[in-house]
Design a protein around this motif. Sequence first.
Motif, mmCIF file in Angstrom:
data_model
loop_
_atom_site.group_PDB
_atom_site.id
_atom_site.type_symbol
_atom_site.label_atom_id
_atom_site.label_comp_id
_atom_site.label_asym_id
_atom_site.label_seq_id
_atom_site.Cartn_x
_atom_site.Cartn_y
_atom_site.Cartn_z
ATOM 1 N N ALA A 13 0.831 -1.203 0.000
ATOM 2 C CA ALA A 13 0.000 0.000 0.000
ATOM 3 C C ALA A 13 0.866 1.253 0.000
ATOM 4 C CB ALA A 13 -0.917 -0.011 1.215
ATOM 5 N N LEU A 14 1.924 1.242 0.804
ATOM 6 C CA LEU A 14 2.793 2.412 0.871
ATOM 7 C C LEU A 14 3.512 2.626 -0.457
ATOM 8 C CD1 LEU A 14 3.827 4.683 2.618
ATOM 9 C CD2 LEU A 14 5.597 3.148 3.494
ATOM 10 N N ASP A 15 3.995 1.556 -1.064
ATOM 11 C CA ASP A 15 4.646 1.680 -2.379
ATOM 12 C C ASP A 15 3.674 2.251 -3.409
ATOM 13 O OD1 ASP A 15 7.022 0.701 -1.399
ATOM 14 O OD2 ASP A 15 6.724 -1.341 -2.172
ATOM 15 N N PHE A 16 2.425 1.793 -3.361
ATOM 16 C CA PHE A 16 1.416 2.264 -4.297
ATOM 17 C C PHE A 16 1.155 3.757 -4.111
ATOM 18 C CE2 PHE A 16 -2.794 2.894 -6.045
ATOM 19 C CZ PHE A 16 -2.823 2.067 -7.157
ATOM 20 N N LEU A 17 1.034 4.165 -2.860
ATOM 21 C CA LEU A 17 0.794 5.576 -2.566
ATOM 22 C C LEU A 17 1.943 6.445 -3.064
ATOM 23 C CD1 LEU A 17 -0.650 5.551 1.069
ATOM 24 C CD2 LEU A 17 -1.714 6.602 -0.910
ATOM 25 N N LEU A 18 3.161 6.067 -2.712
ATOM 26 C CA LEU A 18 4.314 6.901 -3.050
ATOM 27 C C LEU A 18 4.545 6.952 -4.554
ATOM 28 C CD1 LEU A 18 6.801 5.932 -0.188
ATOM 29 C CD2 LEU A 18 5.262 7.897 -0.335
ATOM 30 N N ARG A 274 -11.874 9.026 -8.947
ATOM 31 C CA ARG A 274 -11.626 7.590 -9.010
ATOM 32 C C ARG A 274 -11.027 7.105 -7.700
ATOM 33 N NH1 ARG A 274 -6.474 7.194 -13.202
ATOM 34 N NH2 ARG A 274 -4.885 8.063 -11.797
ATOM 35 N N VAL A 275 -11.231 5.821 -7.408
ATOM 36 C CA VAL A 275 -10.671 5.154 -6.241
ATOM 37 C C VAL A 275 -9.559 4.228 -6.723
ATOM 38 C CG1 VAL A 275 -11.127 3.616 -4.297
ATOM 39 C CG2 VAL A 275 -12.871 5.250 -5.031
ATOM 40 N N ASN A 276 -8.388 4.379 -6.140
ATOM 41 C CA ASN A 276 -7.253 3.546 -6.551
ATOM 42 C C ASN A 276 -6.955 2.410 -5.582
ATOM 43 O OD1 ASN A 276 -6.801 5.222 -8.760
ATOM 44 N ND2 ASN A 276 -5.519 6.613 -7.574
ATOM 45 N N MET A 277 -7.383 2.543 -4.332
ATOM 46 C CA MET A 277 -7.020 1.556 -3.325
ATOM 47 C C MET A 277 -8.069 1.575 -2.230
ATOM 48 S SD MET A 277 -3.340 1.280 -1.429
ATOM 49 C CE MET A 277 -3.515 2.823 -0.525
ATOM 50 N N TRP A 278 -8.295 0.417 -1.600
ATOM 51 C CA TRP A 278 -9.395 0.406 -0.638
ATOM 52 C C TRP A 278 -9.073 -0.348 0.643
ATOM 53 C CZ3 TRP A 278 -12.932 3.569 0.221
ATOM 54 C CH2 TRP A 278 -14.077 3.258 0.960
ATOM 55 N N LEU A 288 -8.930 2.120 3.907
ATOM 56 C CA LEU A 288 -8.217 3.362 3.580
ATOM 57 C C LEU A 288 -8.470 3.648 2.109
ATOM 58 C CD1 LEU A 288 -6.101 5.585 4.490
ATOM 59 C CD2 LEU A 288 -4.407 4.136 3.390
ATOM 60 N N ALA A 289 -9.090 4.777 1.831
ATOM 61 C CA ALA A 289 -9.407 5.140 0.448
ATOM 62 C C ALA A 289 -8.335 6.068 -0.092
ATOM 63 C CB ALA A 289 -10.770 5.823 0.380
ATOM 64 N N PHE A 290 -7.794 5.727 -1.245
ATOM 65 C CA PHE A 290 -6.851 6.589 -1.943
ATOM 66 C C PHE A 290 -7.364 6.796 -3.349
ATOM 67 C CE2 PHE A 290 -2.896 6.651 -4.688
ATOM 68 C CZ PHE A 290 -2.675 8.006 -4.512
ATOM 69 N N GLY A 291 -7.411 8.030 -3.782
ATOM 70 C CA GLY A 291 -7.891 8.299 -5.130
ATOM 71 C C GLY A 291 -7.657 9.733 -5.526
ATOM 72 N N PHE A 321 0.600 6.099 6.448
ATOM 73 C CA PHE A 321 0.368 6.305 5.028
ATOM 74 C C PHE A 321 0.260 7.776 4.616
ATOM 75 C CE2 PHE A 321 -1.637 2.209 6.203
ATOM 76 C CZ PHE A 321 -0.782 1.362 5.506
ATOM 77 N N VAL A 322 -0.478 8.562 5.371
ATOM 78 C CA VAL A 322 -0.671 9.959 4.972
ATOM 79 C C VAL A 322 0.610 10.760 5.144
ATOM 80 C CG1 VAL A 322 -2.029 12.050 5.322
ATOM 81 C CG2 VAL A 322 -3.099 9.805 5.600
ATOM 82 N N ARG A 323 1.287 10.597 6.275
ATOM 83 C CA ARG A 323 2.526 11.338 6.505
ATOM 84 C C ARG A 323 3.543 11.132 5.380
ATOM 85 N NH1 ARG A 323 7.428 9.788 8.263
ATOM 86 N NH2 ARG A 323 8.795 11.385 9.193
ATOM 87 N N PRO A 324 3.915 9.881 5.026
ATOM 88 C CA PRO A 324 4.886 9.727 3.931
ATOM 89 C C PRO A 324 4.379 10.245 2.596
ATOM 90 C CG PRO A 324 4.064 7.593 4.654
ATOM 91 C CD PRO A 324 3.608 8.583 5.656
ATOM 92 N N PHE A 325 3.065 10.130 2.347
ATOM 93 C CA PHE A 325 2.498 10.647 1.099
ATOM 94 C C PHE A 325 2.658 12.170 1.044
ATOM 95 C CE2 PHE A 325 -1.127 12.012 -1.576
ATOM 96 C CZ PHE A 325 -0.821 11.301 -2.730
#
Length: 413
Positions: A13-18, A274-278, A288-291, A321-325
């Motif tokens: 998840a972290l790799d995907f976010l970054l 759009r939603v990329n991750m759930w 956790l929603a990322f989009g 997740f939010v802090r590193p993003f």
Amino acid sequence: MNQPKPMLSVAEALDFLLAGATTISETETLPTLEANGRVLAVAQQSQLNVPPMDNTSMDGYAVRAADCASGNATLQVTQRIPAGHVGQPLAAGCAARIFTGAMVPDGADAVVMQEVCVAGKDGERDVVTINHAPPSGEWIRRTGEDIKAGSTILEAGARLRAQELGLAASVGLAQLPVVRKLRVAVFFTGDELAMPGEDLKPGAIYNSNKFTLRGLLENLGCDVTDFGIVPDTLTATRETLRRAAAEHDLIITSGGVSVGEEDHIKPALEAEGRVNMWQIAVKPGKPLAFGEVNSAAQSGRAFFLGLPGNPVSSFVTFLLFVRPFILRLQGVQNVAPKALMLRADFTLAKGDRRNEFLRARINADGGLDLFPNQSSGVLTSTVWGDGLIDNPPNNPIAKGDLVRFIAFSDLMY
């Protein structure tokens, strides 16, 4: 029948976010004194040597080492050199009284600390007896010993702390180019939420997440716009997403990211972007929603991160997740917190199937104590604790085991 998608690991998840984070390109120039906590946009080089001249690191006497080889030499004191003053060339057989930071005079190649010297008189002359045989170079800080002219002192992407500001000032940098502040919108969903100061109606709770998340965002140097508590309807959620996306880089919400009938974040995000991750295999957390909102628009496009509503889940998922993003959006490359291997002074008989982050604190013996209630609603654990134990899935912990511990102090700034 459709099978549910497997949950992403914390690392996935972290790799995907970054990978999806796009660093802000706009910069501004600030006085160095006002750049604390900001992210440097352009690497900085020194135009001078530090120190700019050979100087003494001790109060004492500047001498020629050869004149003191006996270990008991008496020399005439011919000058006095405070810091900020330039002395005269030192003649053979002479010494100069000198003070910390002062420029070493030409001819001198050592400084003898005053504790091994005895000052006196020889008639009208000031003299000093040197009870020491100094090697050449003793107590002298050489030109460029700290920083060489032309060298890079700060890399782009550095988060500017007090020590970085001091380093910049030491080479005369009065201004620094920094990434503009990240503009973050926050809002909170849940008809049960009330604000401190209001009377609690039956079934209501106070909105603690508002205070936790805003504090965390301000620690990271973000400009925060608070859209408040949004009614639990799809229409209200969509409308707030559109307004927030128009002027912000990132939207963060708390609550409404589960799969119940009253959880409107996911369908609203799907309608407006759009939603990329759930789902993530993390405890506390998981949803956790990322989009992106307005993902097809040329302007008004914003990243979106939807956090769980439970206060500890919201807190922990922000840190993980939010802090590193946010740091990556600001241009910081090394976003991983430091971790320590510390001794567990407790037993965890059974690990969770998810990667669990346990609230713990360091005891007087240097080991870790575990907060007795690890529920995602027990916010007291985050105040009691010093940080999080990163416990892999299905991993029991025996007393005395070494565990991976991340301090809150490395997760909040």
